[in-house]
Design an enzyme around this catalytic site. Structure first.
Site, short mmCIF file in Angstrom:
data_model
loop_
_atom_site.label_atom_id
_atom_site.label_comp_id
_atom_site.label_asym_id
_atom_site.label_seq_id
_atom_site.Cartn_x
_atom_site.Cartn_y
_atom_site.Cartn_z
N HIS A 34 0.87 -1.18 0.00
CA HIS A 34 0.00 0.00 0.00
C HIS A 34 0.90 1.23 0.00
O HIS A 34 2.14 1.10 -0.06
CB HIS A 34 -0.95 -0.03 1.21
N HIS A 37 4.13 1.32 2.04
CA HIS A 37 5.33 0.67 1.50
C HIS A 37 5.97 1.54 0.41
O HIS A 37 7.20 1.63 0.31
CB HIS A 37 4.96 -0.69 0.89
#
Ligand code: PAF
Length: 281
Positions: A34, A37
């Site tokens: 998501h 990251h």
């Protein structure tokens, strides 16, 4: 982006990257990526010449009865996201490459693992430390980036790196949140629509407790208030709401040094964690 699944090719590709000059930043992940990251990849790019990400759902950090088999796996979309973010190399080994037959080593970090998630999830941080130590040896990065959302994990990794004299600069990256304040997490995908609404209570309760503590309210009173708000929003059980020293995770009764307010609680079948920094005024 080069996608590598065996150690020999990994060594070759890393040697090629290093031969061209420049440092390497590692973003270790378990996939189901998501924006949190991707913020780690962006931070890695700002610090190093090359960014390597790893995707490995590490069985050793899941306890019996936890969500290893249902943990979201979305490799194709993860690869697209990493490519768009400008990641140079993806290390995505299978479990038998990471833990070949006869694997017998365990990395255990004492002290900072004994409480909070370490108490709620016995063995979890041994699993994390073991796989992170392996990832560090496999990639030999100059920098490694970890989200502050898993704050205890970040403290454990920093401790391990210091204790073992690993020449890696550990970078903590602030938690990325949805517009309503809920911290981004791969596990948010487990929440029903109703639970996702109730999840807002977690950052709200922490934010209110943090302001109260910073304004001089007694710590225990503020923590009890946060627990109460979480219970009213449907969190059950509440594993902990705690104020800890930001570096050592020792309990804090009075705010005199940088601290961290941490919480973990379950909403339905989903265990959510979150934390906020608190600085003395
Ligand atoms: O934070 C995670 O995703 C994992 O705990 C990590 C650091 C990749 C180790 O498996």
């Amino acid at each position: 982006m080069q996608i590598v699944r065996d150690i020999e090719t990994l060594r070759q590709k890393l040697a090629d990257l290093r031969a061209g000059g420049g440092t390497i930043a590692l973003v270790p992940t378990m996939g189901a990526l998501h924006a949190g990251h991707i913020a780690l990849v962006a931070e890695g790019k700002s610090r190093a010449g090359h960014v390597a990400a790893s995707i490995f759902v590490n069985p050793k950090q899941f306890g019996a009865g936890e969500d290893l088999s249902s943990y979201p796996r979305r490799e194709a979309s993860d690869i697209r996201m990493l490519e768009e973010a400008g990641c140079d190399l993806l290390w995505a080994p299978d479990a038998d490459v990471m833990y070949p037959d006869g694997f017998a080593t365990n990395v255990a970090v004492a002290g900072v693992t004994e409480d909070l998630d370490g108490a709620a999830r016995p063995g979890h941080f041994d699993g994390v430390a073991t796989v992170v130590a392996k990832l560090f040896n496999q990639i030999r990065p100059d920098f490694a980036l970890f989200g502050e959302k898993d704050y205890q994990q970040l403290v454990v990794v920093r401790r391990m790196v210091r204790d073992l004299d690993l020449p890696i600069h550990i970078v903590g990256v602030p938690t990325q949140r949805d517009a309503d304040g809920v911290a981004l997490s791969s596990r948010n995908s487990y929440l029903t629509d109703e639970e996702r609404l109730a999840a807002r209570a977690l950052p709200r309760a922490l934010g209110e407790a943090a302001s109260a503590i910073q304004s001089g309210a007694p710590v225990e009173e503020a923590l009890a208030g946060a627990r109460d708000k979480l219970a009213k929003a449907g969190f059950d059980p509440i594993d902990y709401v705690a104020l800890r020293d930001a570096e050592t995770l020792a309990p804090v009764a009075r705010l005199e040094r940088p601290a961290r307010l941490l919480a973990a609680a379950k909403l339905g079948r989903t265990r959510l964690i979150d934390n906020l920094p608190i600085e003395p005024r």
